[in-house]
Scaffold this motif. Structure first.
Motif, PDB file in Angstrom:
ATOM      1  N   SER A   1      -1.179   7.720  -4.137  1.00  0.00           N
ATOM      2  CA  SER A   1      -1.297   7.906  -2.697  1.00  0.00           C
ATOM      3  C   SER A   1      -2.419   7.050  -2.115  1.00  0.00           C
ATOM      4  O   SER A   1      -3.549   7.026  -2.621  1.00  0.00           O
ATOM      5  N   ASN A   2      -2.094   6.312  -1.027  1.00  0.00           N
ATOM      6  CA  ASN A   2      -3.067   5.504  -0.282  1.00  0.00           C
ATOM      7  C   ASN A   2      -3.749   4.417  -1.115  1.00  0.00           C
ATOM      8  O   ASN A   2      -4.878   4.016  -0.811  1.00  0.00           O
ATOM      9  N   VAL A   3      -3.079   3.924  -2.135  1.00  0.00           N
ATOM     10  CA  VAL A   3      -3.648   2.900  -3.008  1.00  0.00           C
ATOM     11  C   VAL A   3      -2.983   1.555  -2.713  1.00  0.00           C
ATOM     12  O   VAL A   3      -1.768   1.476  -2.526  1.00  0.00           O
ATOM     13  N   ASP A   4      -3.792   0.488  -2.677  1.00  0.00           N
ATOM     14  CA  ASP A   4      -3.269  -0.868  -2.492  1.00  0.00           C
ATOM     15  C   ASP A   4      -2.844  -1.453  -3.834  1.00  0.00           C
ATOM     16  O   ASP A   4      -3.382  -1.089  -4.879  1.00  0.00           O
ATOM     17  N   ALA A   5      -1.890  -2.372  -3.779  1.00  0.00           N
ATOM     18  CA  ALA A   5      -1.434  -3.045  -4.995  1.00  0.00           C
ATOM     19  C   ALA A   5      -0.988  -4.459  -4.663  1.00  0.00           C
ATOM     20  O   ALA A   5      -0.539  -4.736  -3.546  1.00  0.00           O
TER      21      ALA A   5
ATOM     22  N   ALA B   1       6.158   3.187   0.922  1.00  0.00           N
ATOM     23  CA  ALA B   1       5.066   2.209   0.855  1.00  0.00           C
ATOM     24  C   ALA B   1       5.108   1.308   2.073  1.00  0.00           C
ATOM     25  O   ALA B   1       6.103   1.248   2.806  1.00  0.00           O
ATOM     26  N   ARG B   2       4.014   0.623   2.277  1.00  0.00           N
ATOM     27  CA  ARG B   2       3.876  -0.331   3.369  1.00  0.00           C
ATOM     28  C   ARG B   2       3.674  -1.722   2.779  1.00  0.00           C
ATOM     29  O   ARG B   2       2.885  -1.909   1.859  1.00  0.00           O
ATOM     30  N   LEU B   3       4.409  -2.701   3.325  1.00  0.00           N
ATOM     31  CA  LEU B   3       4.296  -4.080   2.867  1.00  0.00           C
ATOM     32  C   LEU B   3       3.421  -4.857   3.840  1.00  0.00           C
ATOM     33  O   LEU B   3       3.676  -4.886   5.044  1.00  0.00           O
ATOM     34  N   PHE B   4       2.387  -5.506   3.304  1.00  0.00           N
ATOM     35  CA  PHE B   4       1.498  -6.322   4.114  1.00  0.00           C
ATOM     36  C   PHE B   4       1.911  -7.787   4.128  1.00  0.00           C
ATOM     37  O   PHE B   4       1.347  -8.581   4.880  1.00  0.00           O
ATOM     38  N   GLY B   5       2.867  -8.163   3.283  1.00  0.00           N
ATOM     39  CA  GLY B   5       3.321  -9.539   3.260  1.00  0.00           C
ATOM     40  C   GLY B   5       3.500 -10.049   1.848  1.00  0.00           C
ATOM     41  O   GLY B   5       3.237  -9.363   0.859  1.00  0.00           O
ATOM     42  N   VAL B   6       3.971 -11.282   1.757  1.00  0.00           N
ATOM     43  CA  VAL B   6       4.198 -11.941   0.471  1.00  0.00           C
ATOM     44  C   VAL B   6       3.649 -13.362   0.577  1.00  0.00           C
ATOM     45  O   VAL B   6       3.647 -13.957   1.655  1.00  0.00           O
TER      46      VAL B   6
ATOM     47  N   ARG C   1       0.852  -1.188   0.000  1.00  0.00           N
ATOM     48  CA  ARG C   1       0.000   0.000   0.000  1.00  0.00           C
ATOM     49  C   ARG C   1       0.889   1.239   0.000  1.00  0.00           C
ATOM     50  O   ARG C   1       1.874   1.308   0.744  1.00  0.00           O
ATOM     51  N   ALA C   2       0.560   2.206  -0.827  1.00  0.00           N
ATOM     52  CA  ALA C   2       1.325   3.454  -0.873  1.00  0.00           C
ATOM     53  C   ALA C   2       1.001   4.307   0.339  1.00  0.00           C
ATOM     54  O   ALA C   2      -0.134   4.356   0.814  1.00  0.00           O
ATOM     55  N   HIS C   3       2.022   4.999   0.844  1.00  0.00           N
ATOM     56  CA  HIS C   3       1.800   5.973   1.913  1.00  0.00           C
ATOM     57  C   HIS C   3       1.143   7.232   1.340  1.00  0.00           C
ATOM     58  O   HIS C   3       1.139   7.438   0.115  1.00  0.00           O
ATOM     59  N   PRO C   4       0.586   8.084   2.188  1.00  0.00           N
ATOM     60  CA  PRO C   4       0.111   9.387   1.697  1.00  0.00           C
ATOM     61  C   PRO C   4       1.271  10.151   1.068  1.00  0.00           C
ATOM     62  O   PRO C   4       2.365  10.257   1.652  1.00  0.00           O
ATOM     63  N   LEU C   5       1.064  10.642  -0.128  1.00  0.00           N
ATOM     64  CA  LEU C   5       2.139  11.305  -0.884  1.00  0.00           C
ATOM     65  C   LEU C   5       1.849  12.792  -1.038  1.00  0.00           C
ATOM     66  O   LEU C   5       0.691  13.217  -1.032  1.00  0.00           O
ATOM     67  N   GLN C   6       2.904  13.546  -1.184  1.00  0.00           N
ATOM     68  CA  GLN C   6       2.778  14.986  -1.380  1.00  0.00           C
ATOM     69  C   GLN C   6       3.551  15.413  -2.617  1.00  0.00           C
ATOM     70  O   GLN C   6       4.614  14.875  -2.921  1.00  0.00           O
ATOM     71  N   GLY C   7       2.996  16.385  -3.331  1.00  0.00           N
ATOM     72  CA  GLY C   7       3.698  16.967  -4.483  1.00  0.00           C
ATOM     73  C   GLY C   7       4.066  15.934  -5.526  1.00  0.00           C
ATOM     74  O   GLY C   7       3.233  15.187  -6.025  1.00  0.00           O
ATOM     75  N   GLU C   8       5.361  15.887  -5.857  1.00  0.00           N
ATOM     76  CA  GLU C   8       5.862  14.996  -6.904  1.00  0.00           C
ATOM     77  C   GLU C   8       6.308  13.642  -6.374  1.00  0.00           C
ATOM     78  O   GLU C   8       6.900  12.851  -7.113  1.00  0.00           O
ATOM     79  N   GLN C   9       6.015  13.353  -5.120  1.00  0.00           N
ATOM     80  CA  GLN C   9       6.431  12.078  -4.559  1.00  0.00           C
ATOM     81  C   GLN C   9       5.726  10.908  -5.252  1.00  0.00           C
ATOM     82  O   GLN C   9       4.586  11.037  -5.707  1.00  0.00           O
ATOM     83  N   THR C  10       6.421   9.791  -5.303  1.00  0.00           N
ATOM     84  CA  THR C  10       5.834   8.555  -5.833  1.00  0.00           C
ATOM     85  C   THR C  10       6.138   7.413  -4.871  1.00  0.00           C
ATOM     86  O   THR C  10       7.152   7.419  -4.161  1.00  0.00           O
ATOM     87  N   ALA C  11       5.272   6.438  -4.867  1.00  0.00           N
ATOM     88  CA  ALA C  11       5.491   5.218  -4.104  1.00  0.00           C
ATOM     89  C   ALA C  11       5.764   4.089  -5.091  1.00  0.00           C
ATOM     90  O   ALA C  11       5.131   3.998  -6.142  1.00  0.00           O
TER      91      ALA C  11
END
Length: 313
Positions: free
Chosen positions: A186-190, A211-216, A159-169
């Motif tokens: 921002s704040n999107v799961d993948a 980004a945040r990792l929920f597992g594999v 999941r992407a963290h909250p992003l600001q400006g030109e930031q990317t996850a």
């Protein structure tokens, strides 16, 4: 001793050996698996009977016994020997906290990742199916090997963290010459996916940025997997500390055939009424039922908890 009895009894049930009672090495009293309507045990047997043609997933939630893969590791080895090796199933690619272990995964290296768990959360937070996650505020890396040898389908939950400006996850997974990368809003799961011929000698590498990792999950097309989603120190009430949307979506993606809930041991150390534990456990059952409505649920009671009184245990 109680956990050993649970393991032995469950193994006996699914293996059609002494289907309702078992004594664990003469050290524990007879343990009955209660299924008064004869619904749950037949469905477990029916699922395992299909393991030669599809993947059968058994998912365990609980406390430190589950986090350390103690009884789940033993059960995984027995079931995979009988019904086929479905792979490692779902796990964390790096330890989110102390006392996290998997018997069939070697966590080789990690950097730039910080672990979070439901026990230490102060408010509901996205933690996927497991009640734990790995955060990469900058760039983080986890490297691990899977102690199975099979053709596997690999999924990374992020999941992407909250992003600001030109930031990317960004999240990537690499295995040998194969690499899959995803850039997220921002704040999107993948879910990143790839197929690979897995061997214990080749390491996976996952990289995450903002980004945040929920597992594999590393799983075959058939056989059995046993997921161990334990959090050390967890009580059933701690399930309310990881948010429901990511829990629901992650559990639906994993689609467990059977759900096991092993809580109550940490509750035994406190003075809260049993009724409060019952309410929390019922809430957890409801969450799982909503995410996996077709999966039977097995509740494992608390293991022994020692107290010292008058100089004696």
């Amino acid at each position: 001793l109680v956990l050993f009895a649970v393991l032995t009894a469950l193994s006996s049930v699914v293996l059609d050996v002494r289907p309702t009672q078992v004594i664990a090495q003469d050290a524990a009293p007879p343990l009955t698996i209660e299924d008064p309507l004869s619904i749950v045990v037949p469905r477990i047997r029916a699922a395992l009977a299909q393991s030669s043609t599809r993947l059968v997933r058994l998912s365990f939630w609980g406390a430190s016994h589950t986090a350390q893969d103690q009884y789940t590791g033993m059960l995984r080895a027995r079931l995979q020997a009988r019904f086929g090796d479905g792979g490692a199933g779902a796990f964390m690619p790096a330890p989110p906290a102390a006392f996290y272990e998997r018997r069939d995964v070697s966590l080789v290296a990690t950097s730039g990742l910080s672990g979070i768990e439901a026990v230490s959360a102060t408010r509901p937070s996205p933690m996927g199916a497991m009640g734990m996650a790995l955060d990469a505020r900058g760039t983080g890396m986890a490297r691990f090997t899977v102690l199975h040898q099979l053709r596997a389908h690999v999924r990374v939950f992020a999941r992407a963290h909250p992003l600001q400006g030109e930031q990317t996850a960004r999240v990537s997974v690499r295995y040998g010459a194969t690499q899959v990368e995803r850039e997220m809003a921002s704040n999107v799961d993948a879910i990143l996916e790839l197929d690979a011929d897995v061997t214990p000698s080749e390491a996976f590498e996952i990289r995450a940025s903002r980004a945040r990792l929920f597992g594999v999950s590393v799983e075959a097309r058939n056989g059995v997997v046993v997921d161990s989603f334990g959090v050390s120190g967890a009580r059933a009430e701690h399930a309310e500390r990881w948010d429901d949307p990511t829990f629901q979506s992650s559990v639906r993606a994993l689609a467990p055939d059977v759900v096991f809930l092993a809580y109550g041991t940490n509750e035994s150390s406190g003075t809260r009424p049993v009724a409060e534990h019952a309410r929390a456990l019922e809430s957890m059952i409801d969450r799982v039922r909503h995410a996996a409505p077709s999966a039977p649920c097995v509740v494992i009671g608390p293991s022994n908890y020692p107290f010292q009184r008058g100089g004696e245990w």
